[in-house]
Motif scaffolding. Structure first.
Motif, PDB file in Angstrom:
ATOM      1  N   ARG A 130       0.859  -1.177   0.000  1.00 33.30           N
ATOM      2  CA  ARG A 130       0.000   0.000   0.000  1.00 33.30           C
ATOM      3  C   ARG A 130       0.903   1.237   0.000  1.00 33.30           C
ATOM      4  O   ARG A 130       1.920   1.263   0.672  1.00 33.30           O
ATOM      5  CB  ARG A 130      -0.911   0.010   1.220  1.00 33.30           C
ATOM      6  CG  ARG A 130      -1.920  -1.120   1.272  1.00 33.30           C
ATOM      7  CD  ARG A 130      -2.932  -0.872   2.368  1.00 33.30           C
ATOM      8  NE  ARG A 130      -2.276  -0.678   3.652  1.00 33.30           N
ATOM      9  CZ  ARG A 130      -2.865  -0.096   4.708  1.00 33.30           C
ATOM     10  NH1 ARG A 130      -4.103   0.364   4.611  1.00 33.30           N
ATOM     11  NH2 ARG A 130      -2.204   0.040   5.844  1.00 33.30           N
ATOM     12  N   ARG A 131       0.511   2.243  -0.757  1.00 32.57           N
ATOM     13  CA  ARG A 131       1.358   3.436  -0.865  1.00 32.57           C
ATOM     14  C   ARG A 131       1.607   4.077   0.485  1.00 32.57           C
ATOM     15  O   ARG A 131       2.720   4.556   0.758  1.00 32.57           O
ATOM     16  CB  ARG A 131       0.721   4.460  -1.826  1.00 32.57           C
ATOM     17  CG  ARG A 131       1.632   5.667  -2.086  1.00 32.57           C
ATOM     18  CD  ARG A 131       2.875   5.197  -2.813  1.00 32.57           C
ATOM     19  NE  ARG A 131       3.912   6.213  -2.972  1.00 32.57           N
ATOM     20  CZ  ARG A 131       4.894   6.416  -2.088  1.00 32.57           C
ATOM     21  NH1 ARG A 131       4.939   5.724  -0.949  1.00 32.57           N
ATOM     22  NH2 ARG A 131       5.824   7.314  -2.313  1.00 32.57           N
ATOM     23  N   GLN A 132       0.609   4.077   1.330  1.00 32.91           N
ATOM     24  CA  GLN A 132       0.750   4.727   2.631  1.00 32.91           C
ATOM     25  C   GLN A 132       1.709   3.968   3.550  1.00 32.91           C
ATOM     26  O   GLN A 132       2.160   4.519   4.558  1.00 32.91           O
ATOM     27  CB  GLN A 132      -0.615   4.836   3.306  1.00 32.91           C
ATOM     28  CG  GLN A 132      -1.246   3.493   3.657  1.00 32.91           C
ATOM     29  CD  GLN A 132      -2.664   3.647   4.177  1.00 32.91           C
ATOM     30  OE1 GLN A 132      -3.444   4.453   3.657  1.00 32.91           O
ATOM     31  NE2 GLN A 132      -3.011   2.890   5.201  1.00 32.91           N
ATOM     32  N   TRP A 155      11.801   0.451  -8.980  1.00 32.48           N
ATOM     33  CA  TRP A 155      10.492   0.931  -8.542  1.00 32.48           C
ATOM     34  C   TRP A 155       9.563   0.896  -9.756  1.00 32.48           C
ATOM     35  O   TRP A 155       9.356   1.895 -10.453  1.00 32.48           O
ATOM     36  CB  TRP A 155      10.624   2.341  -7.967  1.00 32.48           C
ATOM     37  CG  TRP A 155      11.631   2.405  -6.843  1.00 32.48           C
ATOM     38  CD1 TRP A 155      12.037   1.365  -6.048  1.00 32.48           C
ATOM     39  CD2 TRP A 155      12.372   3.550  -6.408  1.00 32.48           C
ATOM     40  NE1 TRP A 155      12.967   1.790  -5.144  1.00 32.48           N
ATOM     41  CE2 TRP A 155      13.200   3.122  -5.325  1.00 32.48           C
ATOM     42  CE3 TRP A 155      12.411   4.877  -6.809  1.00 32.48           C
ATOM     43  CZ2 TRP A 155      14.055   3.991  -4.661  1.00 32.48           C
ATOM     44  CZ3 TRP A 155      13.265   5.745  -6.156  1.00 32.48           C
ATOM     45  CH2 TRP A 155      14.073   5.307  -5.079  1.00 32.48           C
ATOM     46  N   SER A 213       6.366   0.697 -10.387  1.00 31.34           N
ATOM     47  CA  SER A 213       5.196   1.560 -10.533  1.00 31.34           C
ATOM     48  C   SER A 213       5.573   3.014 -10.762  1.00 31.34           C
ATOM     49  O   SER A 213       4.747   3.801 -11.253  1.00 31.34           O
ATOM     50  CB  SER A 213       4.295   1.430  -9.304  1.00 31.34           C
ATOM     51  OG  SER A 213       5.033   1.614  -8.106  1.00 31.34           O
ATOM     52  N   SER A 214       6.810   3.397 -10.428  1.00 36.22           N
ATOM     53  CA  SER A 214       7.290   4.742 -10.744  1.00 36.22           C
ATOM     54  C   SER A 214       7.906   4.777 -12.136  1.00 36.22           C
ATOM     55  O   SER A 214       7.851   5.800 -12.827  1.00 36.22           O
ATOM     56  CB  SER A 214       8.344   5.194  -9.719  1.00 36.22           C
ATOM     57  OG  SER A 214       7.819   5.249  -8.422  1.00 36.22           O
ATOM     58  N   ASP A 257      -3.126   3.668  -5.422  1.00 38.97           N
ATOM     59  CA  ASP A 257      -2.877   3.647  -3.988  1.00 38.97           C
ATOM     60  C   ASP A 257      -1.935   2.523  -3.566  1.00 38.97           C
ATOM     61  O   ASP A 257      -1.842   2.180  -2.387  1.00 38.97           O
ATOM     62  CB  ASP A 257      -4.203   3.520  -3.228  1.00 38.97           C
ATOM     63  CG  ASP A 257      -5.014   2.308  -3.670  1.00 38.97           C
ATOM     64  OD1 ASP A 257      -4.675   1.705  -4.716  1.00 38.97           O
ATOM     65  OD2 ASP A 257      -5.982   1.958  -2.972  1.00 38.97           O
ATOM     66  N   HIS A 258      -1.226   1.938  -4.542  1.00 39.83           N
ATOM     67  CA  HIS A 258      -0.257   0.890  -4.251  1.00 39.83           C
ATOM     68  C   HIS A 258       1.037   1.152  -5.030  1.00 39.83           C
ATOM     69  O   HIS A 258       1.053   1.940  -5.973  1.00 39.83           O
ATOM     70  CB  HIS A 258      -0.795  -0.493  -4.625  1.00 39.83           C
ATOM     71  CG  HIS A 258      -1.850  -0.999  -3.705  1.00 39.83           C
ATOM     72  ND1 HIS A 258      -3.141  -0.503  -3.700  1.00 39.83           N
ATOM     73  CD2 HIS A 258      -1.800  -1.962  -2.732  1.00 39.83           C
ATOM     74  CE1 HIS A 258      -3.865  -1.136  -2.776  1.00 39.83           C
ATOM     75  NE2 HIS A 258      -3.076  -2.018  -2.191  1.00 39.83           N
ATOM     76  N   VAL A 259       2.100   0.487  -4.624  1.00 40.01           N
ATOM     77  CA  VAL A 259       3.375   0.568  -5.350  1.00 40.01           C
ATOM     78  C   VAL A 259       3.871  -0.853  -5.601  1.00 40.01           C
ATOM     79  O   VAL A 259       3.587  -1.773  -4.829  1.00 40.01           O
ATOM     80  CB  VAL A 259       4.439   1.362  -4.567  1.00 40.01           C
ATOM     81  CG1 VAL A 259       3.990   2.795  -4.373  1.00 40.01           C
ATOM     82  CG2 VAL A 259       4.751   0.704  -3.239  1.00 40.01           C
TER      83      VAL A 259
END
Length: 278
Positions: free
Chosen positions: A126-128, A154, A156-157, A166-168
């Motif tokens: 989760r991104r948070q 990374w 997802s970047s 909302d996730h990576v």
């Protein structure tokens, strides 16, 4: 670049500023990948072929030149298959097994090309749960650092569509030449734990991954040692009496996809020209 800007570092920074000015968004990634994965490259290639028979899920277990200039392929099904020419793209150690009975010198040279095993661990969070902004493409780990991983991308970047907003998604690399026993001997859940534990202090990860996948690439990374070019020259000489057999792939002149595509094109042209003459 060094002459124009005073140093390579200043030149790279200048190019980065220019890229940002010319981009519609600072979040636009300069990296490009196939949206549906690398497998779609092969699928699209197969779809584009015309008047060609593609034998899928059919293993070749041997290649033998024939006295009439053709090639006999031994299939795992036991069925014989004759060809005018063949392009061998399997790993060098497998090609060595196929060539041993009729070209011991070439087989020895192929067997001398070393390989390393690696593993790719894909972790989704989760991104948070990740404190680091992930405002880049990842990092590499020098061998002097006491870490069990060699790098992290990374995903997802770096590429669009790899994870929900909302996730990576992070891809961790484990293993290199001389230190690949962990990849070959340990369980998948242990490799995933090794990757997660290594990332936690580096990226400020505060929770367990919501997804973990481990892909092992056993003896899949050829190592270009000192003398590799000379070995290739000897290999070409050893195969010169057999113009119906051609080699291509990551073991020879580049491990990257563009390198392998280039080798494939060149081998296909040689095989085609030989078939026209025979």
């Amino acid at each position: 670049m060094e002459r124009q800007h005073g140093s390579i570092t200043r030149g790279i920074l200048h190019l980065r500023r220019q890229r940002h000015r010319g981009s519609a968004s600072r979040d636009t990634s300069p990296f490009v990948a196939l949206r549906d994965g690398m497998g779609s490259l092969v699928e699209r290639l197969q779809q584009s072929l015309r008047e060609v028979q593609v034998l899928r899920s059919t293993a070749v277990v041997g290649v033998t030149p024939l006295s009439d200039g053709g090639v006999h392929l031994s299939l795992a099904t036991g069925e014989p298959l004759r060809a005018d020419a063949v392009i061998v793209t399997v790993p060098a150690y497998t090609a060595a097994e196929w060539l041993q009975s009729w070209n011991a010198k070439a087989a020895r040279l192929l067997r001398e090309i070393p390989y390393a095993s690696t593993a790719v661990v894909s972790l989704a969070y989760r991104r948070q749960g990740v404190q680091h902004p992930l405002d880049g493409s990842g990092f590499l780990v020098p061998r002097t650092e006491p870490l069990p991983i060699t790098g992290c991308t990374w995903s997802s970047s770096k590429w669009e569509g790899r994870a929900p907003a909302d996730h990576v998604l992070l891809r961790v690399f484990i293993g290199y030449a001389g230190a690949d026993q962990i990849v070959e001997q340990q369980w998948d859940d242990l490799l995933a734990r090794v990757a997660h534990d290594a990332l936690c202090p580096l990226l400020g990860i505060r929770e367990e991954p919501v997804l973990a996948r481990v892909h092992r690439w056993l003896k899949a990374m050829p190592q270009y040692e000192v003398g590799h070019a000379a070995r290739l020259k000897q290999l070409e000489e050893a195969l010169s009496p057999f113009p119906m057999v051609h080699l291509a792939g990551s073991a020879y002149r580049g491990v990257g996809i563009p390198d392998c595509v280039k080798q494939g094109r060149e081998a296909a042209e040689k095989a085609w020209q030989y078939a026209l003459r025979s």
